[in-house]
Design a protein around this motif. Structure first.
Motif, mmCIF file in Angstrom:
data_model
loop_
_atom_site.group_PDB
_atom_site.id
_atom_site.type_symbol
_atom_site.label_atom_id
_atom_site.label_comp_id
_atom_site.label_asym_id
_atom_site.label_seq_id
_atom_site.Cartn_x
_atom_site.Cartn_y
_atom_site.Cartn_z
ATOM 1 N N THR A 182 -8.344 0.145 1.812
ATOM 2 C CA THR A 182 -7.165 0.302 0.948
ATOM 3 C C THR A 182 -5.924 0.399 1.822
ATOM 4 O O THR A 182 -5.237 1.424 1.821
ATOM 5 C CB THR A 182 -7.281 1.598 0.115
ATOM 6 O OG1 THR A 182 -7.506 2.701 1.023
ATOM 7 C CG2 THR A 182 -8.427 1.554 -0.869
ATOM 8 N N HIS A 184 -2.974 -0.662 1.659
ATOM 9 C CA HIS A 184 -1.707 -0.351 0.994
ATOM 10 C C HIS A 184 -1.599 1.165 0.772
ATOM 11 O O HIS A 184 -0.606 1.790 1.146
ATOM 12 C CB HIS A 184 -1.672 -1.102 -0.344
ATOM 13 C CG HIS A 184 -0.305 -1.212 -0.938
ATOM 14 N ND1 HIS A 184 -0.053 -1.936 -2.061
ATOM 15 C CD2 HIS A 184 0.869 -0.683 -0.575
ATOM 16 C CE1 HIS A 184 1.243 -1.848 -2.360
ATOM 17 N NE2 HIS A 184 1.813 -1.101 -1.477
ATOM 18 N N ALA A 185 -2.638 1.747 0.202
ATOM 19 C CA ALA A 185 -2.559 3.174 -0.123
ATOM 20 C C ALA A 185 -2.690 4.048 1.114
ATOM 21 O O ALA A 185 -1.972 5.045 1.250
ATOM 22 C CB ALA A 185 -3.626 3.542 -1.147
ATOM 23 N N PHE A 186 -3.589 3.720 2.041
ATOM 24 C CA PHE A 186 -3.713 4.678 3.155
ATOM 25 C C PHE A 186 -2.507 4.625 4.077
ATOM 26 O O PHE A 186 -2.184 5.623 4.733
ATOM 27 C CB PHE A 186 -5.082 4.630 3.856
ATOM 28 C CG PHE A 186 -5.433 3.448 4.730
ATOM 29 C CD1 PHE A 186 -4.765 3.192 5.909
ATOM 30 C CD2 PHE A 186 -6.519 2.657 4.398
ATOM 31 C CE1 PHE A 186 -5.143 2.146 6.734
ATOM 32 C CE2 PHE A 186 -6.904 1.599 5.221
ATOM 33 C CZ PHE A 186 -6.213 1.337 6.394
ATOM 34 N N GLY A 188 0.550 4.243 2.765
ATOM 35 C CA GLY A 188 1.474 5.087 1.998
ATOM 36 C C GLY A 188 1.140 6.561 2.138
ATOM 37 O O GLY A 188 2.038 7.410 2.234
ATOM 38 N N GLN A 216 4.881 -0.594 2.303
ATOM 39 C CA GLN A 216 4.945 0.797 2.770
ATOM 40 C C GLN A 216 5.508 0.861 4.190
ATOM 41 O O GLN A 216 6.223 1.804 4.536
ATOM 42 C CB GLN A 216 3.550 1.449 2.710
ATOM 43 C CG GLN A 216 3.057 1.706 1.285
ATOM 44 C CD GLN A 216 3.814 2.817 0.564
ATOM 45 O OE1 GLN A 216 4.689 3.459 1.128
ATOM 46 N NE2 GLN A 216 3.481 3.037 -0.694
#
Lengths: 450, 328
Positions: A182, A184-186, A188, A216
């Protein structure tokens, strides 16, 4: 017919490995798919299976053998036709086959290099870039509890390229965190943690995957300090390998240096030598800004001769390193491109041309002063990078040199770059697309009117 | 940390009046913002929070000192509710040096570390993993602080939101996800779309609750339950707060997609501020005169903030290059 079992390649860049263990002994019967041996590289350990049924003939490479080259015969498999008879092991192993064809040596991976600039009296050992990066992470994690690692397989698996070897064991799951796939999320999450004062080090298994997180990196990490009028800081390191070649095709092979170097608010580092990998990573972790730390898979295993660096070895961001002094032409590069630059300087020396080789080390901030001072002495400049030609780092250097040393220049600055196309898979095409030291030599000859 | 210390005061009368004051401050502030935007004093994109005041007000009443908050570009109300002064927010909107971010951020990008308010993010959904990251820092340090992470129903469709649910759940992060479901994403109503907002979080093992976002006391009550769960170290929690945005997505959106009668009726029946006002009077918590005094006081605060901001100096172009990098 006996067939030879060859040392397998476990990854696109594996050249040699350790034969850790034989699971079978001479005379044992094996079926296709049976695990027969365990192979280790500095990156991974894998079990190796028989591809055909038969009985194991002579073992040619014993358990525990180190540095076994890919494609070396390690055992002989006797075919099913010979099954059922008492196997008479040949008295002597079959004659060694001619050496298997090897990919054209990429300068980045060959040989141990003696680093310049250290006191000649200091005793030296060898340090690989992989060890240097791991040492930097371990030392900074010991020094500061706020330093945490986040990435895919960084913890229990010890890193896809084994950069984080041993860190999970020493620091535990609180400091070394396996993330799902992930990016994108990690990324962010790392940005948010950095806002709140942690110093996350994010590992991308490949920088190609960081493209998932570009928003991000650019919009959240790079811009927030400015947008907040200096109120919010984002002390974050985004690191991982990028690189060209290795037969991985277009989506895994790209140099992102010029993309990231274009973004105000980011710092961008691309080390070549082991001592710089260590010292720059330590500086990046201590820096209060987001730092993109571009590594090269081809350099991980490369060894450099350096003195004991110790825990205080920190290389300031934004300073170039003159690797080799010269008088006829300045060759400017960074990261894996330095290998081409140095090999070219050797060739040019044989032709009587003295090349000064500058390793930029950091791309933002960029040490244009060191380049311009050099060009004022040599009057000629060639830049070298693996990335694409449009908007290349080299073209920015050329513009800076034009602005800063126009009256000293005796020739246009030439940029040696990768070809302007997605990286092809086929070996012939890939070889044609990669930068070589020959390209650098040719450019240097041109600017020197040779 | 909430404006005027709404909540955690112990006196239910004072608590309720504090909620009223906090919502009214946001309403009057945003009305003034709309005026100043119309006068050309505020540039760029500007997203008003009118109609949604009960969401952040009710939840800030559950916050402790040390808690973090992060939200989208519709952030003026969140900044005020976090305790940033109206002058600092209005000055930021007017691009003044005295703005909370020295005029560098503007309407969509406001930050105040002193109030643990981390934006103000202009990219839809980007604040969601950031909120989880704020929570990670607190978990790392072993505190019982939590992060309030606000986003809209539109942002909930972002892939990074699903990624964040998974990681927050796996890592048991102390984050309260708050979906401000105003039932419109950007310029379109959600009719015909199946948001399934709660189901998505529940599928990741995150406990969820829906609450009426037009009732500030209901929001606070739901918030208390959610915060209790998160603060106890039980991992993330998600609230879907059903709210209603009166204006268009931004000042550039005339909101013609609404049914004509929708907004006036909503205002009449369900407006969070007039509803609470009715309740206060019905429960005899304050008199009509008391509330009028509050109204006057808030009006004066907002007018003064606007006047102060208008009179404040714009940034000196000589400072253009400051703050690109933090000094070591």
């Amino acid at each position: 017919m006996p067939t030879e079992i060859l040392m397998p390649a476990l990854s696109p860049t594996m050249e040699e490995g350790r034969l850790a263990r034989w699971y079978v002994k001479e005379g044992d019967r094996v079926d296709a798919g049976d695990v027969i041996a365990e192979i280790e590289t500095d990156k991974a350990t894998l079990e190796f299976e028989a591809v055909a049924p038969g009985r194991l003939g002579p073992i040619l490479v014993p358990e525990g053998a180190e540095a076994v080259k890919v494609n070396t015969p390690i055992a002989v498999l006797l075919s099913a036709a010979e099954d059922g008879t008492e196997i008479a092991l040949p008295e002597t192993p079959p004659a060694a086959p001619p050496p298997a064809p090897r990919p054209a040596a990429r300068g980045a991976r060959s040989g141990t290099l003696r680093e310049p600039g250290w006191d000649a009296d200091l005793p030296r050992g060898t340090l690989t870039v992989r060890e240097a990066l791991r040492d930097a992470l371990a030392e900074e994690m010991r020094r500061d509890d706020d330093v945490v690692l986040i990435g895919e397989e960084v913890a229990e698996y010890q890193g896809a390229y084994k950069i984080t070897q041993g860190l999970f064991d020493e620091f535990g799951a609180r400091r070394v965190m396996d993330a799902p796939i992930t990016e994108h999320a990690f990324t962010g999450i790392a940005v948010g943690a950095a806002f709140a004062g942690l110093r996350p080090v994010v590992e991308y298994m490949s920088f190609a995957f960081a493209m998932q997180a570009m928003d991000q990196i650019v919009n959240s990490a790079a811009k927030t300090h400015y947008m907040s009028g200096g109120a919010v800081t984002c002390p974050l390191v985004l690191r991982g390998p990028q690189g060209m070649g290795g037969r991985v095709g277009a989506q895994h092979a790209q140099c992102f240096a010029s993309w990231f170097a274009q973004v105000p608010g980011l710092k961008v580092v691309a080390p070549f030598a082991a001592s710089d990998a260590k010292g720059l990573l330590k500086a990046a972790i201590r820096d209060p800004n987001p730092v993109v730390f571009l590594e090269s898979e081809a350099l991980y295993g490369r060894a450099f001769e350096v003195p004991d660096l110790g825990e205080d070895h920190v290389v300031p961001l934004g300073r170039a390193r003159v690797w080799r002094e010269g008088t006829d032409v300045t060759i400017v590069s960074f990261g894996a491109g330095m290998a081409h630059a140095l090999a070219a300087a050797d060739t040019l020396a044989e032709e009587g041309l003295s090349a000064e080789v500058i390793d930029l080390r950091s791309l933002r901030p960029l040490d244009t002063g060191t380049v311009i001072e050099s060009v004022k002495r040599t009057s000629r400049c060639v830049t070298v990078e693996d990335g694409w030609p449009v908007g290349a780092v080299g073209d920015h250097i050329a513009a800076e040199v034009m602005r800063g040393a126009f009256d000293w220049l005796d020739a246009p600055v030439l940029s040696v770059t990768g070809r302007d196309l997605p990286m092809p898979y086929a070996e012939t095409l890939e070889q044609a697309a990669l930068v070589t030291s020959g390209d650098v030599v040719a450019a240097a000859r041109r600017v020197c009117n040779r | 940390m909430a404006a005027e210390g709404a909540g955690a005061m112990g006196d239910p009368v004072e608590e309720t009046l504090a909620l009223y004051r906090a919502m009214l401050l946001i309403r009057r502030f945003e009305e003034k913002t709309g005026q100043l935007y119309g006068m050309g004093l505020i540039g760029g994109f500007c997203h008003l929070y009118i109609g949604q005041e009960a969401v952040v007000t009710g939840l800030e009443a559950c916050a402790h000192p040390g808690d973090h908050r992060v939200t989208s570009y519709r952030c003026h109300g969140h900044a005020l509710a976090a305790g940033v002064s109206p002058e600092a927010v209005m000055s930021e909107l007017l691009g003044r040096e005295s703005g909370v971010n020295r005029g560098r951020g503007g309407s969509m990008h406001m930050f105040s570390p002193a109030h643990r308010f981390w934006g103000g993010h202009g990219i839809v959904g980007a604040q969601v993993p950031i909120g989880a990251g704020l929570a990670l820092a607190e978990k790392h340090r072993g505190t019982n602080n939590i992060a309030f992470c606000y986003f809209g129903d539109g942002a909930a469709d972002q892939g990074q939101v699903a990624e964040t649910y998974a990681m927050a759940r796996n890592w048991q992060l102390p984050v309260l996800f708050v979906i401000e479901n105003n039932a419109q994403f950007a310029g379109a109503p959600v009719r015909g779309r199946a948001p399934a907002l709660l189901e998505r979080a529940r599928a990741h093992g995150i406990p969820v609750q829906a609450v009426d976002g037009m009732d500030v006391r209901a929001v606070r009550a739901a918030g208390e339950d959610a915060v209790l769960h998160v603060r106890a170290g039980k991992g993330p929690y998600l609230l879907e707060v059903k709210t209603h945005r009166y204006r268009g997505h931004s000042m550039a959106d005339p909101a013609k997609y609404r049914r004509a009668a929708e907004t006036p009726r909503q205002r009449e029946d369900r407006d969070p501020i007039t509803s609470l006002r009715r309740q206060i009077l019905a429960e005899d918590l304050a008199s009509e005169d008391d509330l009028k005094a509050v109204d006057r006081e808030i009006k004066e605060i907002v007018s003064a903030a606007a006047e102060t901001a208008r009179a404040a100096a714009e940034p000196d172009p000589a400072t253009l290059s400051q703050h690109v990098y933090a000094e070591a």
